[in-house]
Design a protein around this motif. Structure first.
Motif, PDB file in Angstrom:
ATOM      1  N   TRP A   1       0.930  -1.054  -0.083  1.00 22.82           N
ATOM      2  CA  TRP A   1       0.052   0.054  -0.183  1.00 22.82           C
ATOM      3  C   TRP A   1       0.767   1.133   0.204  1.00 22.82           C
ATOM      4  N   ALA A   2       2.190   1.285   0.745  1.00 22.84           N
ATOM      5  CA  ALA A   2       2.922   2.393   0.670  1.00 22.84           C
ATOM      6  C   ALA A   2       3.544   2.666  -0.840  1.00 22.84           C
ATOM      7  N   ASP A   3       3.581   1.846  -1.392  1.00 24.40           N
ATOM      8  CA  ASP A   3       3.563   2.234  -3.114  1.00 24.40           C
ATOM      9  C   ASP A   3       2.895   3.250  -3.632  1.00 24.40           C
ATOM     10  N   VAL A   4       1.496   3.300  -3.295  1.00 26.78           N
ATOM     11  CA  VAL A   4       0.500   4.317  -3.840  1.00 26.78           C
ATOM     12  C   VAL A   4       1.051   5.483  -3.326  1.00 26.78           C
ATOM     13  N   GLY A   5       1.420   5.608  -1.971  1.00 28.09           N
ATOM     14  CA  GLY A   5       1.948   6.761  -1.313  1.00 28.09           C
ATOM     15  C   GLY A   5       3.317   7.404  -2.098  1.00 28.09           C
ATOM     16  N   ALA A   6       4.110   6.415  -2.394  1.00 30.97           N
ATOM     17  CA  ALA A   6       5.367   6.812  -2.921  1.00 30.97           C
ATOM     18  C   ALA A   6       4.996   7.581  -4.321  1.00 30.97           C
ATOM     19  N   ILE A   7       4.163   6.574  -5.087  1.00 27.75           N
ATOM     20  CA  ILE A   7       3.834   6.867  -6.316  1.00 27.75           C
ATOM     21  C   ILE A   7       3.488   8.433  -6.330  1.00 27.75           C
ATOM     22  N   GLY A   8       2.247   8.823  -5.478  1.00 29.43           N
ATOM     23  CA  GLY A   8       1.853  10.025  -5.475  1.00 29.43           C
ATOM     24  C   GLY A   8       2.830  11.311  -5.174  1.00 29.43           C
ATOM     25  N   TRP A   9       3.583  10.637  -4.062  1.00 29.18           N
ATOM     26  CA  TRP A   9       4.719  11.985  -3.778  1.00 29.18           C
ATOM     27  C   TRP A   9       5.906  12.116  -4.769  1.00 29.18           C
ATOM     28  N   LEU A  10       6.521  11.022  -5.078  1.00 30.58           N
ATOM     29  CA  LEU A  10       7.597  11.057  -6.090  1.00 30.58           C
ATOM     30  C   LEU A  10       7.250  11.097  -7.499  1.00 30.58           C
ATOM     31  N   VAL A  11       6.431   9.990  -7.932  1.00 30.81           N
ATOM     32  CA  VAL A  11       5.917   9.949  -9.260  1.00 30.81           C
ATOM     33  C   VAL A  11       5.340  11.258  -9.928  1.00 30.81           C
ATOM     34  N   ASP A  12       4.171  11.610  -9.201  1.00 38.05           N
ATOM     35  CA  ASP A  12       3.533  12.865  -9.500  1.00 38.05           C
ATOM     36  C   ASP A  12       4.115  13.967  -9.169  1.00 38.05           C
ATOM     37  N   GLY A  13       5.054  14.099  -8.104  1.00 38.71           N
ATOM     38  CA  GLY A  13       6.153  15.164  -7.874  1.00 38.71           C
ATOM     39  C   GLY A  13       7.071  15.452  -9.154  1.00 38.71           C
ATOM     40  N   ALA A  14       7.628  14.542  -9.574  1.00 42.60           N
ATOM     41  CA  ALA A  14       8.395  14.504 -10.778  1.00 42.60           C
ATOM     42  C   ALA A  14       7.742  14.959 -11.917  1.00 42.60           C
ATOM     43  N   ALA A  15       6.285  14.346 -12.101  1.00 43.68           N
ATOM     44  CA  ALA A  15       5.521  14.758 -13.163  1.00 43.68           C
ATOM     45  C   ALA A  15       5.312  16.129 -13.183  1.00 43.68           C
ATOM     46  N   ILE A  16       4.929  16.725 -11.982  1.00 45.51           N
ATOM     47  CA  ILE A  16       4.463  18.092 -11.873  1.00 45.51           C
ATOM     48  C   ILE A  16       5.893  19.274 -12.441  1.00 45.51           C
ATOM     49  N   VAL A  17       7.067  18.723 -11.663  1.00 50.66           N
ATOM     50  CA  VAL A  17       8.220  19.476 -11.983  1.00 50.66           C
ATOM     51  C   VAL A  17       8.440  19.597 -13.740  1.00 50.66           C
ATOM     52  N   ASN A  18       8.368  18.354 -14.236  1.00 48.17           N
ATOM     53  CA  ASN A  18       8.305  18.238 -15.609  1.00 48.17           C
ATOM     54  C   ASN A  18       7.314  18.957 -16.669  1.00 48.17           C
ATOM     55  N   GLN A  19       6.181  19.024 -15.883  1.00 41.06           N
ATOM     56  CA  GLN A  19       5.045  19.340 -16.651  1.00 41.06           C
ATOM     57  C   GLN A  19       4.543  20.720 -16.472  1.00 41.06           C
TER      58      GLN A  19
END
Ligand code: FAQ
Length: 311
Positions: free
Chosen positions: A117-135
């Motif tokens: 379940w923590a992977d859902v947290g890590a995706i939101g924090w890191l993957v969406d975080g990286a997506a925002i910086v890029n987008q």
């Protein structure tokens, strides 16, 4: 004539104005945009799978409702982006065929598994975080439809990032087992998140031209650095550590320095050899085939209406 059109295109881009679908554009500009927007759209819909894995097992009704909404947002982002690509003269069906045949890419990040379940947290924090910086810089992209799609997408991504941060915060300050689960997820997602920004600048064949055309506003390495600078204090606030012994503040440059990225892993994932590549594509192809009846029904309905209108 062509030279005058080309000059007008260059002037429009230089003046920070937008190129719109009906404007003349160089063929290579069109091709680059189709490549990047299609890859971005594919990432959104393939990106539904790792988190979709947890919809039936979210730890509470509230978490489940939030996760459902987030994954639906990703489907919506995919649709905006396929529509933006279609303004360049390609068909969504064609782009999906290329994805299914392995002839167009999607982001490397979605080839990693989500065992907890923590992977859902890590995706939101890191993957969406990286997506925002890029987008966020893409909201100023020279191509109008892509830039405008990014405005709304970025608003939704910032909600996604906060929900991920909040999941990790909750776990990190919970029982020792929950804290360990959050730390383990961050340990696994940190380096792949840095790879999302693409190869280093000196190995990025598309960057120079995309920056000259103002499709890209910052280089891969610049955005990666911006992401690290943002993530380090957030990790501290979470009470979690980032898995990089070389990470340190460099007062002289005003940035965090970080260790070497394993580019062999990145290239293996791009070649289809990541932990979940085969699974992701298989699942996507199956969903597409199982949805064939919906497309056929929509076509039949449209044909019936057209016939009635013609009668
Ligand atoms: N994965 O010359 P460059 C999301 C390819 S966020 C796979 O530097 P470019 C939200 C690249 O295409 C993820 N391939 O290329 C979400 C090129 O190959 P090609 C999607 C990669 O285009 C969150 C080759 O390597 N976001 O979905 C990757 O100038 C949570 C050489 O690279 C975007 O697509 C990679 N990481 O720069 C959804 C953002 N990196 O095509 C669900 C828009 C590079 O020549 C859950 N895209 N490659 O065969 C961009 O900003 C750019 O395309 C870059 C790459 C920065 C990704």
């Amino acid at each position: 004539d062509e030279a005058a059109l080309a000059e007008r295109f260059e002037r429009t881009v230089a003046a920070e104005e937008r190129i719109e679908p009906r404007d003349w554009m160089p063929e290579a500009y069109r091709k680059t945009l189709i490549r990047q927007i299609a890859q971005h759209a594919h990432s959104e819909i393939i990106g539904m799978q790792p988190e979709g894995n947890w919809i039936t097992r979210a730890p509470s009704l509230r978490r489940k409702a939030i996760l459902l909404a987030k994954v639906q947002d990703e489907a919506g982002h995919g649709l905006y982006l396929y529509s933006a690509a279609e303004t360049l003269g390609v068909d969504r069906a064609e782009l999906l065929d290329l994805l299914h045949a392995g002839r167009q890419k999607y982001s490397s990040i979605f080839n990693y598994p989500t065992p907890t379940w923590a992977d859902v947290g890590a995706i939101g924090w890191l993957v969406d975080g990286a997506a925002i910086v890029n987008q966020v810089p893409i909201t100023r992209c020279s191509y109008g439809p892509y830039a405008r799609a990014m405005v709304r997408i970025c608003k939704e991504e910032s909600f996604h990032q906060r929900q991920g941060f909040e999941i990790l915060h909750h776990l990190s300050s919970g029982t020792p087992e929950q804290h360990a689960m959050a730390q383990d997820a961050v340990d696994r997602w940190w380096w792949p998140s840095l790879m999302m920004f693409g190869p280093p600048d000196d190995a990025s064949p598309n960057s120079a031209r995309s920056m000259a055309w103002k499709i890209k506003r910052f280089s891969n390495d610049e955005l990666r650095q911006r992401f690290v600078d943002m993530a380090v204090p957030q990790a501290e606030a979470l009470g979690l550590t980032l898995p990089d012994p070389e990470l340190r503040w460099d007062a002289e440059s005003g940035h965090y320095r970080f260790g070497a990225i394993d580019w062999t892993e990145f290239h293996e994932v791009l070649r289809g050899n990541g932990p979940c590549n085969a699974l992701r594509v298989e699942h996507r192809v199956r969903a597409h085939e199982e949805g064939a009846w919906v497309r056929e029904a929509a076509d039949a309905y449209a044909a019936k209406h057209a016939a009635r209108a013609g009668a």
